[in-house]
Scaffold this motif. Structure first.
Motif, PDB file in Angstrom:
ATOM      1  N   VAL A 186      27.514   0.821   5.931  1.00  0.00           N
ATOM      2  CA  VAL A 186      28.843   0.890   5.336  1.00  0.00           C
ATOM      3  C   VAL A 186      29.025  -0.176   4.267  1.00  0.00           C
ATOM      4  O   VAL A 186      29.462   0.106   3.151  1.00  0.00           O
ATOM      5  CB  VAL A 186      29.907   0.736   6.434  1.00  0.00           C
ATOM      6  CG1 VAL A 186      31.306   0.701   5.835  1.00  0.00           C
ATOM      7  CG2 VAL A 186      29.806   1.864   7.442  1.00  0.00           C
ATOM      8  N   LYS A 187      28.712  -1.417   4.586  1.00  0.00           N
ATOM      9  CA  LYS A 187      28.928  -2.514   3.659  1.00  0.00           C
ATOM     10  C   LYS A 187      27.633  -3.165   3.185  1.00  0.00           C
ATOM     11  O   LYS A 187      27.642  -3.875   2.178  1.00  0.00           O
ATOM     12  CB  LYS A 187      29.811  -3.589   4.309  1.00  0.00           C
ATOM     13  CG  LYS A 187      31.195  -3.097   4.704  1.00  0.00           C
ATOM     14  CD  LYS A 187      31.973  -4.191   5.420  1.00  0.00           C
ATOM     15  CE  LYS A 187      33.326  -3.693   5.888  1.00  0.00           C
ATOM     16  NZ  LYS A 187      34.064  -4.732   6.656  1.00  0.00           N
ATOM     17  N   TYR A 218      25.565  -6.582  -0.365  1.00  0.00           N
ATOM     18  CA  TYR A 218      26.721  -6.617   0.532  1.00  0.00           C
ATOM     19  C   TYR A 218      27.964  -6.381  -0.314  1.00  0.00           C
ATOM     20  O   TYR A 218      28.301  -7.187  -1.191  1.00  0.00           O
ATOM     21  CB  TYR A 218      26.797  -7.957   1.261  1.00  0.00           C
ATOM     22  CG  TYR A 218      27.884  -7.994   2.313  1.00  0.00           C
ATOM     23  CD1 TYR A 218      27.789  -7.199   3.444  1.00  0.00           C
ATOM     24  CD2 TYR A 218      29.002  -8.803   2.171  1.00  0.00           C
ATOM     25  CE1 TYR A 218      28.783  -7.207   4.420  1.00  0.00           C
ATOM     26  CE2 TYR A 218      29.998  -8.827   3.134  1.00  0.00           C
ATOM     27  CZ  TYR A 218      29.884  -8.034   4.254  1.00  0.00           C
ATOM     28  OH  TYR A 218      30.869  -8.040   5.206  1.00  0.00           O
ATOM     29  N   VAL A 219      28.645  -5.256  -0.067  1.00  0.00           N
ATOM     30  CA  VAL A 219      29.730  -4.824  -0.947  1.00  0.00           C
ATOM     31  C   VAL A 219      30.942  -4.416  -0.114  1.00  0.00           C
ATOM     32  O   VAL A 219      30.825  -3.595   0.798  1.00  0.00           O
ATOM     33  CB  VAL A 219      29.298  -3.642  -1.832  1.00  0.00           C
ATOM     34  CG1 VAL A 219      30.430  -3.250  -2.781  1.00  0.00           C
ATOM     35  CG2 VAL A 219      28.039  -3.975  -2.619  1.00  0.00           C
ATOM     36  N   THR A 220      32.091  -4.990  -0.448  1.00  0.00           N
ATOM     37  CA  THR A 220      33.378  -4.543   0.073  1.00  0.00           C
ATOM     38  C   THR A 220      34.350  -4.492  -1.095  1.00  0.00           C
ATOM     39  O   THR A 220      34.074  -5.028  -2.188  1.00  0.00           O
ATOM     40  CB  THR A 220      33.929  -5.502   1.146  1.00  0.00           C
ATOM     41  OG1 THR A 220      34.283  -6.758   0.524  1.00  0.00           O
ATOM     42  CG2 THR A 220      32.907  -5.751   2.248  1.00  0.00           C
ATOM     43  N   SER A 221      35.494  -3.883  -0.891  1.00  0.00           N
ATOM     44  CA  SER A 221      36.486  -3.813  -1.969  1.00  0.00           C
ATOM     45  C   SER A 221      36.974  -5.207  -2.352  1.00  0.00           C
ATOM     46  O   SER A 221      37.199  -5.500  -3.541  1.00  0.00           O
ATOM     47  CB  SER A 221      37.663  -2.933  -1.540  1.00  0.00           C
ATOM     48  OG  SER A 221      38.257  -3.419  -0.351  1.00  0.00           O
ATOM     49  N   ARG A 248      26.460  -8.943  -4.081  1.00  0.00           N
ATOM     50  CA  ARG A 248      26.297  -7.499  -4.213  1.00  0.00           C
ATOM     51  C   ARG A 248      24.883  -7.083  -4.598  1.00  0.00           C
ATOM     52  O   ARG A 248      24.529  -5.913  -4.470  1.00  0.00           O
ATOM     53  CB  ARG A 248      27.315  -6.957  -5.217  1.00  0.00           C
ATOM     54  CG  ARG A 248      28.750  -7.028  -4.711  1.00  0.00           C
ATOM     55  CD  ARG A 248      29.736  -6.597  -5.757  1.00  0.00           C
ATOM     56  NE  ARG A 248      29.751  -7.501  -6.913  1.00  0.00           N
ATOM     57  CZ  ARG A 248      30.505  -7.315  -7.983  1.00  0.00           C
ATOM     58  NH1 ARG A 248      31.287  -6.242  -8.069  1.00  0.00           N
ATOM     59  NH2 ARG A 248      30.469  -8.187  -8.989  1.00  0.00           N
ATOM     60  N   SER A 249      24.064  -8.024  -5.016  1.00  0.00           N
ATOM     61  CA  SER A 249      22.649  -7.739  -5.274  1.00  0.00           C
ATOM     62  C   SER A 249      21.910  -9.067  -5.275  1.00  0.00           C
ATOM     63  O   SER A 249      22.061  -9.872  -6.206  1.00  0.00           O
ATOM     64  CB  SER A 249      22.466  -7.009  -6.608  1.00  0.00           C
ATOM     65  OG  SER A 249      21.126  -6.595  -6.784  1.00  0.00           O
ATOM     66  N   MET A 250      21.122  -9.307  -4.240  1.00  0.00           N
ATOM     67  CA  MET A 250      20.490 -10.616  -4.085  1.00  0.00           C
ATOM     68  C   MET A 250      19.125 -10.460  -3.426  1.00  0.00           C
ATOM     69  O   MET A 250      18.956  -9.675  -2.508  1.00  0.00           O
ATOM     70  CB  MET A 250      21.389 -11.539  -3.258  1.00  0.00           C
ATOM     71  CG  MET A 250      21.883 -10.912  -1.949  1.00  0.00           C
ATOM     72  SD  MET A 250      23.172 -11.848  -1.123  1.00  0.00           S
ATOM     73  CE  MET A 250      23.523 -10.728   0.254  1.00  0.00           C
ATOM     74  N   ASP A 251      18.174 -11.220  -3.913  1.00  0.00           N
ATOM     75  CA  ASP A 251      16.877 -11.270  -3.242  1.00  0.00           C
ATOM     76  C   ASP A 251      17.027 -12.044  -1.944  1.00  0.00           C
ATOM     77  O   ASP A 251      17.704 -13.072  -1.890  1.00  0.00           O
ATOM     78  CB  ASP A 251      15.841 -11.954  -4.134  1.00  0.00           C
ATOM     79  CG  ASP A 251      15.461 -11.103  -5.334  1.00  0.00           C
ATOM     80  OD1 ASP A 251      15.372  -9.869  -5.177  1.00  0.00           O
ATOM     81  OD2 ASP A 251      15.282 -11.679  -6.428  1.00  0.00           O
TER      82      ASP A 251
END
Length: 394
Positions: A186-187, A218-221, A248-251
């Protein structure tokens, strides 16, 4: 087609192509299941203890006493196409991750044994993060009401391929496990997830070490609104800090080490992990636990200590005139330690009653991975969590 769907279609397609001729042989099919009916009570009424890092609601502020934290029901179908070719389909209903009890496929894979030493699985498998990953959801297989949450806070399956090679070295069996795939949830998601794990079993002793790398998202509103705003501010130094902290985008990398000694009448288990997503807001998390228990007839008392330490986030400080990014970094401080006493009572060959009391001490200024924060919450405050559950298998 989405990569996740492709993995599942391949796995199910292989199973169906081999299964049609065997459908009348009942010995090729095995149906089983597991479940937990559990209730937990938290003394912290301004935030929630949750069962998964993606879940916002659990027990505490939402409800002082709730079944959300531990209750689940799972069913599994094992299929034996040949002696060397097998398949597994598992569905679980639980509140974790999705915050509803709609059943979802947690395993769907086929396995082929190429030789007595080498086998491979393709499809949806349990993400091989921990020593107990293969049966993390099966409460009956565990001595506690739940695995230590400081380490076991992921309930995510992996879609991909896994190979395992076993080596017999005298009385020691060494297993080498390699895997590649992705996690979708989900997230959170992880792409190009690949890693290796090595296990060694010798008598009552078991040892495991692993290392995994991948691209995590890892993404939330709330995260999207915060970081999109800060990254577009006409303040270059602050925008640059926000870009480094953006989760939101990480190694990332995930390493684990664990040891278990279980001669039968008592057990010792210890495990530690390090998840490194720095310089993002997720930082570098080091956590671990040690647990010891004594089996006396149908009774198994145990005691567990656990710890979490998070570092590596960059605090914007005076660069942030609005304070929102500073607050986000502070709220991600999960530093804490806990002490748990558990008692398991095996009332039947397939049923166990469990009671567990835990005291959690959040470190100074720490939010301790609590969610659903309410006005009046005090970071660094300790709380108690008590649980009672019935675990069963069938």
């Amino acid at each position: 087609m989405h990569q996740t769907s492709r993995w599942l279609v391949v796995a199910v397609g292989l199973a169906l192509s081999q299964g049609a001729w065997a459908q009348n042989d009942d010995s090729r099919f095995k149906f089983s299941g597991f479940g937990t009916v559990g209730f937990a009570h938290s003394s912290e009424d301004k935030a929630d203890v949750t069962s998964d890092f993606q879940t916002d609601h659990g027990v505490g502020a939402s409800d002082a006493t709730s079944a959300r934290l531990d209750s689940r029901l799972g069913v599994q179908l094992d299929v034996k196409f040949t002696d060397d070719f097998t398949g597994v389909l598992q569905a679980v209903s639980e509140y974790a991750v999705h915050e509803d009890y709609a059943p979802r496929i947690t395993m769907a894979h086929v396995k082929y044994r190429f030789s007595p030493k080498f086998s491979a699985r393709l499809g949806r498998i349990n993400a091989p993060l921990y020593m107990l990953s293969e049966y993390q959801r099966v409460g009956y297989a565990l001595p506690w009401a739940r695995p230590p949450m400081e380490v076991y806070n992921y309930l995510l399956p992996m879609d991909g391929i896994e190979g395992r090679y076993n080596i017999n070295a005298g009385e020691t069996i060494i297993g080498i496990q390699g895997f590649y795939g992705r996690i979708d949830s989900v997230k959170a998601s992880v792409t190009a997830m690949r890693g290796i794990a090595v296990t060694a079993d010798h008598g009552a002793s078991s040892f495991r070490v692993s290392h995994i790398i991948g691209r995590a998202h890892y993404v939330t509103s709330d995260i999207t609104a915060l970081f999109d705003t800060y990254r577009n501010l006409p303040i270059p130094p602050l925008a640059a800090v926000a870009a480094r902290l953006d989760p939101r985008s990480m190694d990332g990398s995930f390493s684990g080490i664990g040891y278990s000694y279980d001669p039968g009448n008592w057990f010792l288990r210890a495990e530690a992990i390090k998840a490194d997503y720095a310089p993002s807001i997720s930082g570098k998390t080091t956590s671990g636990y040690a647990s010891v228990g004594l089996r006396h007839g149908n009774w198994t008392p145990s005691f567990t200590v656990a710890h979490v330490d998070v570092r590596g986030q960059e605090m914007p400080g005076p660069l942030d005139p609005f304070g929102l990014l500073n607050a986000a970094v502070v709220s991600n401080n999960s530093n804490r330690h806990s002490y748990s006493a558990a008692l398991r009572w095996d009332v039947h060959s397939n049923m166990a009653l469990k009671f567990q009391a835990m005291h959690v001490r959040n470190h100074a200024g720490a939010f301790g991975s609590l969610d659903n924060i309410q006005p009046g919450f005090v970071p660094g405050r300790g709380y108690n969590l008590v649980s009672a559950s019935v675990d069963f298998v069938f």
